[in-house]
Design a protein around this motif. Structure first.
Motif, short mmCIF file in Angstrom:
data_model
loop_
_atom_site.label_atom_id
_atom_site.label_comp_id
_atom_site.label_asym_id
_atom_site.label_seq_id
_atom_site.Cartn_x
_atom_site.Cartn_y
_atom_site.Cartn_z
N LEU A 221 -15.70 -21.00 13.49
CA LEU A 221 -14.83 -20.40 12.48
C LEU A 221 -13.43 -20.31 13.08
CD1 LEU A 221 -14.96 -19.04 9.61
CD2 LEU A 221 -14.90 -16.86 10.84
N THR A 222 -12.48 -20.95 12.40
CA THR A 222 -11.09 -20.95 12.86
C THR A 222 -10.24 -20.18 11.87
OG1 THR A 222 -11.42 -23.13 13.87
CG2 THR A 222 -9.14 -22.38 13.57
N ILE A 223 -9.54 -19.18 12.37
CA ILE A 223 -8.68 -18.34 11.54
C ILE A 223 -7.26 -18.53 11.99
CG2 ILE A 223 -8.21 -15.98 10.78
CD1 ILE A 223 -11.13 -15.31 11.53
N THR A 224 -6.40 -19.03 11.11
CA THR A 224 -5.04 -19.39 11.48
C THR A 224 -4.03 -18.62 10.64
OG1 THR A 224 -5.80 -21.62 12.04
CG2 THR A 224 -3.42 -21.30 11.80
N PHE A 225 -3.12 -17.94 11.31
CA PHE A 225 -2.04 -17.22 10.65
C PHE A 225 -1.04 -18.23 10.09
CE2 PHE A 225 2.30 -15.55 11.02
CZ PHE A 225 2.24 -14.38 10.29
N ASN A 226 -0.66 -18.06 8.83
CA ASN A 226 0.34 -18.94 8.22
C ASN A 226 1.72 -18.32 8.22
OD1 ASN A 226 -1.63 -20.89 7.57
ND2 ASN A 226 -2.14 -19.83 5.68
N GLN A 227 1.84 -17.14 7.62
CA GLN A 227 3.13 -16.49 7.55
C GLN A 227 2.97 -15.05 7.08
OE1 GLN A 227 5.66 -17.97 4.36
NE2 GLN A 227 3.90 -18.56 3.14
N THR A 228 3.97 -14.26 7.41
CA THR A 228 4.05 -12.92 6.85
C THR A 228 4.69 -13.02 5.48
OG1 THR A 228 4.28 -11.96 9.05
CG2 THR A 228 4.96 -10.60 7.19
N LEU A 229 4.16 -12.28 4.54
CA LEU A 229 4.67 -12.32 3.17
C LEU A 229 5.59 -11.14 2.96
CD1 LEU A 229 1.27 -13.21 1.50
CD2 LEU A 229 3.09 -14.78 2.14
N ASN A 230 6.87 -11.39 3.14
CA ASN A 230 7.87 -10.33 3.06
C ASN A 230 8.48 -10.26 1.67
OD1 ASN A 230 7.59 -9.88 5.81
ND2 ASN A 230 9.14 -11.39 6.33
N VAL A 231 8.56 -9.08 1.16
CA VAL A 231 9.29 -8.83 -0.08
C VAL A 231 10.12 -7.58 0.15
CG1 VAL A 231 9.12 -8.46 -2.56
CG2 VAL A 231 7.38 -9.80 -1.39
N SER A 232 11.32 -7.57 -0.35
CA SER A 232 12.22 -6.45 -0.15
C SER A 232 11.56 -5.14 -0.57
CB SER A 232 13.50 -6.65 -0.96
OG SER A 232 14.22 -5.45 -1.06
N GLU A 233 11.52 -4.18 0.35
CA GLU A 233 10.90 -2.89 0.06
C GLU A 233 11.63 -2.19 -1.08
OE1 GLU A 233 9.73 1.25 2.39
OE2 GLU A 233 10.62 -0.43 3.46
N GLN A 234 12.95 -2.29 -1.10
CA GLN A 234 13.72 -1.64 -2.15
C GLN A 234 13.40 -2.23 -3.51
OE1 GLN A 234 17.94 -1.74 -1.57
NE2 GLN A 234 18.39 -0.60 -3.44
N GLU A 235 13.34 -3.57 -3.58
CA GLU A 235 13.04 -4.21 -4.86
C GLU A 235 11.62 -3.92 -5.30
OE1 GLU A 235 13.98 -8.34 -4.75
OE2 GLU A 235 16.08 -7.97 -5.26
N LEU A 236 10.69 -3.92 -4.34
CA LEU A 236 9.31 -3.65 -4.69
C LEU A 236 9.15 -2.25 -5.26
CD1 LEU A 236 7.35 -5.22 -1.72
CD2 LEU A 236 7.29 -5.95 -4.09
N SER A 237 9.88 -1.30 -4.69
CA SER A 237 9.76 0.07 -5.14
C SER A 237 10.27 0.24 -6.57
CB SER A 237 10.52 1.01 -4.20
OG SER A 237 11.92 0.77 -4.30
N GLN A 238 11.06 -0.72 -7.04
CA GLN A 238 11.62 -0.61 -8.38
C GLN A 238 10.87 -1.46 -9.41
OE1 GLN A 238 16.03 -0.51 -8.55
NE2 GLN A 238 15.94 -0.69 -6.32
N VAL A 239 9.84 -2.17 -8.98
CA VAL A 239 8.99 -2.90 -9.92
C VAL A 239 7.90 -1.95 -10.40
CG1 VAL A 239 7.42 -4.83 -10.23
CG2 VAL A 239 9.45 -5.11 -8.81
N ARG A 240 7.88 -1.70 -11.69
CA ARG A 240 6.94 -0.73 -12.23
C ARG A 240 6.06 -1.37 -13.30
NH1 ARG A 240 9.17 3.93 -14.89
NH2 ARG A 240 7.11 4.83 -14.48
N LEU A 241 4.80 -0.98 -13.28
CA LEU A 241 3.82 -1.42 -14.28
C LEU A 241 3.15 -0.15 -14.80
CD1 LEU A 241 2.39 -4.00 -15.48
CD2 LEU A 241 0.68 -3.69 -13.69
N PHE A 242 3.33 0.18 -16.07
CA PHE A 242 2.86 1.46 -16.57
C PHE A 242 2.58 1.35 -18.08
CE2 PHE A 242 7.41 1.30 -17.10
CZ PHE A 242 7.66 1.90 -18.31
N PRO A 243 1.78 2.27 -18.66
CA PRO A 243 1.01 3.32 -17.98
C PRO A 243 -0.22 2.73 -17.29
CG PRO A 243 0.49 3.30 -20.31
CD PRO A 243 1.58 2.29 -20.12
#
Length: 316
Positions: A221-243
């Motif tokens: 079994l080979t497990i290979t890291f590809n990349q970190t998935l970065n998204v702006s914390e500020q932008e993420l905090s402003q994406v809302r799905l409700f209710p």
């Protein structure tokens, strides 16, 4: 001979639930490629790597590679413990329906975030299966996978709770030699033994140096890291799905600088059940899921800059 019946279903990847609150930690998700490569062969055919002391059956193959990413408090399967119904069905029949339901229950309980499934490249003993670009959340960094050695009484390969986090960083690569295990649910002694239920069931045990296996691994079994998935914390905090929970009508709001492009809705088995396009480039929009059954769904929000966010919703 035990009849092996299983369907090669499409890849089922229940997208990682990135977070349950508004706040997201930067660098909290990573992409991995996970490959199991089989070297299952006889000592006669392969004196160096051969791991079977007996001839392989003519229909030797593997069932789908299945598993989950989950929290450390969860043991999808555990060596030395009794097999669950799901593990038993994989090991004896190559049937993944019960283990899929077990993982679904863990997802509902918030202790797992995705079910993984991939058929092998070919119906053969020496082959491979690759789970591509698996998104792993740091809150669910443990990986467990298994597959049936088919045909067999109840033999399988498996790893339990491999941690893909190393402190505050992601593990870059892992190479794990895979050995055969007995699920403890059938007492057959060779590949084509008839059905002989073990009563009472016994714990999962190693088959190293137990016929028809020697002490060599049956694959890697080979497990290979590809990349970190970065998204702006500020932008993420402003994406809302409700209710949330919702009766079907969902609202999405995003920042003006990074609006929604598309929204994809998946059930807990990874099937896409709805898709919405933000054709008018609205910062705020609403879509209707009232036609869907009550339950848990994952909504992947693809933003204009190419990043994406996956959120869990509950429909009442």
């Amino acid at each position: 001979m035990k009849k092996i019946t299983f369907a090669l279903k499409p890849l089922i990847l229940i997208f990682a639930i990135a977070a349950f609150n508004n706040g997201y930690a930067q660098d909290s998700r990573a992409s991995y490629t996970i490959t199991f490569t089989s070297t299952w062969d006889t000592e006669t055919n392969d004196p160096v790597n051969g791991n079977s002391t007996a001839a392989l059956p003519g229909n030797a193959h593997w069932s789908n590679l299945v598993g989950a990413t989950h929290k450390g408090s969860v043991a999808l399967l555990e060596m030395g413990s009794l097999a669950t119904v799901g593990v038993k069905n994989v090991a004896e029949l190559g049937d993944n329906n019960a283990i899929m339901s077990e993982v679904q229950s863990l997802i509902t309980a918030g202790t797992a975030d995705q079910f993984l499934q991939m058929p092998f490249d070919s119906f053969a003993p020496r082959t491979f299966a690759t789970l591509m670009n698996i998104e792993v959340d740091e809150n669910f960094p443990f990986l467990s996978v298994l597959s049936m050695i088919a045909p067999s009484p109840d033999w399988m390969i498996a790893v339990n709770s491999i941690n893909l986090r190393d402190g505050n960083s992601w593990v870059q690569s892992l190479t794990i030699p895979m050995f055969p295990y007995d699920a403890g649910t059938d007492s057959g002694i060779n590949y084509t033994s008839g059905n002989q239920p073990t009563v009472p069931a016994q714990p999962i045990t190693s088959l190293i140096n137990i016929a028809p296996f020697n002490d060599k691994p049956i694959g890697t079994l080979t497990i290979t890291f590809n990349q970190t998935l970065n998204v702006s914390e500020q932008e993420l905090s402003q994406v809302r799905l409700f209710p949330n929970p919702s009766n079907g009508l969902l609202n999405i709001t995003t920042t003006a600088s990074n609006i929604l492009s598309k929204a994809f809705v998946y059930d807990v088995l990874g099937k896409q059940v709805a898709k919405f396009d933000n054709n008018n480039s609205n910062q705020q929009l609403q879509f209707d899921l009232a036609n869907l059954k009550t339950g848990i769904y994952l909504v992947r929000l693809a933003l204009q800059d190419g990043s994406s966010i996956t959120k869990k919703i509950v429909l009442n």
